[in-house]
Design a protein around this motif. Structure first.
Motif, PDB file in Angstrom:
ATOM      1  N   UNK A  94       0.822  -1.145  -0.116  1.00 12.70           N
ATOM      2  CA  UNK A  94       0.002  -0.071  -0.095  1.00 12.70           C
ATOM      3  C   UNK A  94       0.961   1.057  -0.019  1.00 12.70           C
ATOM      4  N   UNK A  95       1.907   1.345   0.797  1.00 12.42           N
ATOM      5  CA  UNK A  95       2.794   2.329   0.653  1.00 12.42           C
ATOM      6  C   UNK A  95       3.569   2.816  -0.650  1.00 12.42           C
ATOM      7  N   UNK A  96       3.667   1.600  -1.131  1.00 11.91           N
ATOM      8  CA  UNK A  96       4.314   1.846  -2.651  1.00 11.91           C
ATOM      9  C   UNK A  96       3.436   2.251  -3.655  1.00 11.91           C
ATOM     10  N   UNK A  97       2.200   2.036  -3.353  1.00  9.24           N
ATOM     11  CA  UNK A  97       1.170   2.257  -4.338  1.00  9.24           C
ATOM     12  C   UNK A  97       0.816   3.745  -4.039  1.00  9.24           C
ATOM     13  N   UNK A  98       1.317   4.365  -2.827  1.00 10.91           N
ATOM     14  CA  UNK A  98       0.877   5.713  -2.941  1.00 10.91           C
ATOM     15  C   UNK A  98       0.763   6.601  -4.106  1.00 10.91           C
ATOM     16  N   UNK A  99      -0.277   7.333  -4.429  1.00 10.49           N
ATOM     17  CA  UNK A  99      -0.393   8.221  -5.577  1.00 10.49           C
ATOM     18  C   UNK A  99      -0.983   7.382  -6.822  1.00 10.49           C
ATOM     19  N   UNK A 100      -1.240   6.310  -6.527  1.00 13.11           N
ATOM     20  CA  UNK A 100      -1.612   5.251  -7.693  1.00 13.11           C
ATOM     21  C   UNK A 100      -3.211   5.062  -7.491  1.00 13.11           C
ATOM     22  N   UNK A 114     -10.248   4.258  -6.078  1.00 15.77           N
ATOM     23  CA  UNK A 114      -9.749   5.490  -5.610  1.00 15.77           C
ATOM     24  C   UNK A 114      -8.222   5.871  -5.569  1.00 15.77           C
ATOM     25  N   UNK A 115      -7.433   6.917  -5.473  1.00 18.33           N
ATOM     26  CA  UNK A 115      -6.046   7.140  -5.353  1.00 18.33           C
ATOM     27  C   UNK A 115      -5.561   7.101  -3.980  1.00 18.33           C
ATOM     28  N   UNK A 116      -4.511   6.313  -3.584  1.00 23.69           N
ATOM     29  CA  UNK A 116      -4.134   6.495  -2.417  1.00 23.69           C
ATOM     30  C   UNK A 116      -3.370   7.756  -2.090  1.00 23.69           C
ATOM     31  N   UNK A 117      -3.710   8.439  -1.104  1.00 20.93           N
ATOM     32  CA  UNK A 117      -2.915   9.587  -0.619  1.00 20.93           C
ATOM     33  C   UNK A 117      -1.931   9.456   0.466  1.00 20.93           C
ATOM     34  N   UNK A 118      -2.251   8.695   1.601  1.00 20.66           N
ATOM     35  CA  UNK A 118      -1.406   8.373   2.645  1.00 20.66           C
ATOM     36  C   UNK A 118      -1.732   6.955   3.196  1.00 20.66           C
ATOM     37  N   UNK A 119      -0.833   6.358   3.961  1.00 20.50           N
ATOM     38  CA  UNK A 119      -1.025   5.186   4.343  1.00 20.50           C
ATOM     39  C   UNK A 119      -0.233   5.235   5.874  1.00 20.50           C
ATOM     40  N   UNK A 120      -0.858   4.683   6.700  1.00 17.60           N
ATOM     41  CA  UNK A 120      -0.493   4.516   8.067  1.00 17.60           C
ATOM     42  C   UNK A 120      -0.586   3.365   8.611  1.00 17.60           C
TER      43      UNK A 120
END
Length: 172
Positions: A94-100, A114-120
């Motif tokens: 998920x972190x690697x897919x940020x902005x995807x 949807x587009x991933x903006x941030x991951x925690x």
């Protein structure tokens, strides 16, 4: 406790892949006629270029040759990356897919693109594209509410500041 061949191969090969600065994402052993095919999928936060794939392939081949992990029969080793439409399974994916752009199957049965903006640690913040001229909306999803997630190929990918910076560097 018995272990499968894939588990034994993972134990043997994962330290070697890690030493090359990559993550071992997947191991699969298939039979194709009389031959067997060992498919190894690797990746990293920065991605894996052809040189990194070639280096890890040589290292894995040498390690397999010095052990009997694949048995006595012939086999083919294929080393690659997860590909453009990778399934997201681990937090690092998920972190690697940020902005995807990602297609989500939620545990509720709903589907969302949807587009991933941030991951925690607990979940992800998304930008859900607007429909028919409406503005995009923000949404948060907890990991526990995601059944499946797969990156989508975008032909008209949303540009951001990093893309503009890279384009300027290429033109210079």
């Amino acid at each position: 406790m018995s272990t499968t061949q894939s588990e034994r191969l993972r134990e043997l090969l994962e330290p070697l892949v890690s030493s090359q600065g990559l993550d071992l994402e997947e191991i699969e052993v298939d039979s194709v006629g009389r031959k067997r095919v060992l498919r190894v999928v690797v990746d990293s936060d920065e991605g894996a270029d052809l040189d990194a794939i070639a280096d890890v392939s040589r290292a894995l081949s040498a390690k397999l040759d010095e052990t009997d992990a694949m048995g006595q029969g012939e086999y083919t080793l294929e080393v690659g990356t997860p590909g453009a439409e990778r399934e997201l399974k681990e937090h690092r994916h998920y972190v690697r897919a940020t902005d995807r752009l990602v297609r989500f199957q939620l545990t509720s049965g709903d589907e969302l693109v949807a587009r991933i903006l941030t991951v925690d640690e607990d979940g992800i913040d998304l930008e859900v594209p607007g429909v028919k001229g409406r503005k995009a909306t923000a949404r948060r999803i907890a990991f526990e509410n995601i059944d499946k997630a797969r990156v989508q190929v975008e032909f008209n990918r949303k540009s951001n500041e990093n893309d503009a910076d890279m384009k300027e560097e290429e033109e210079a």
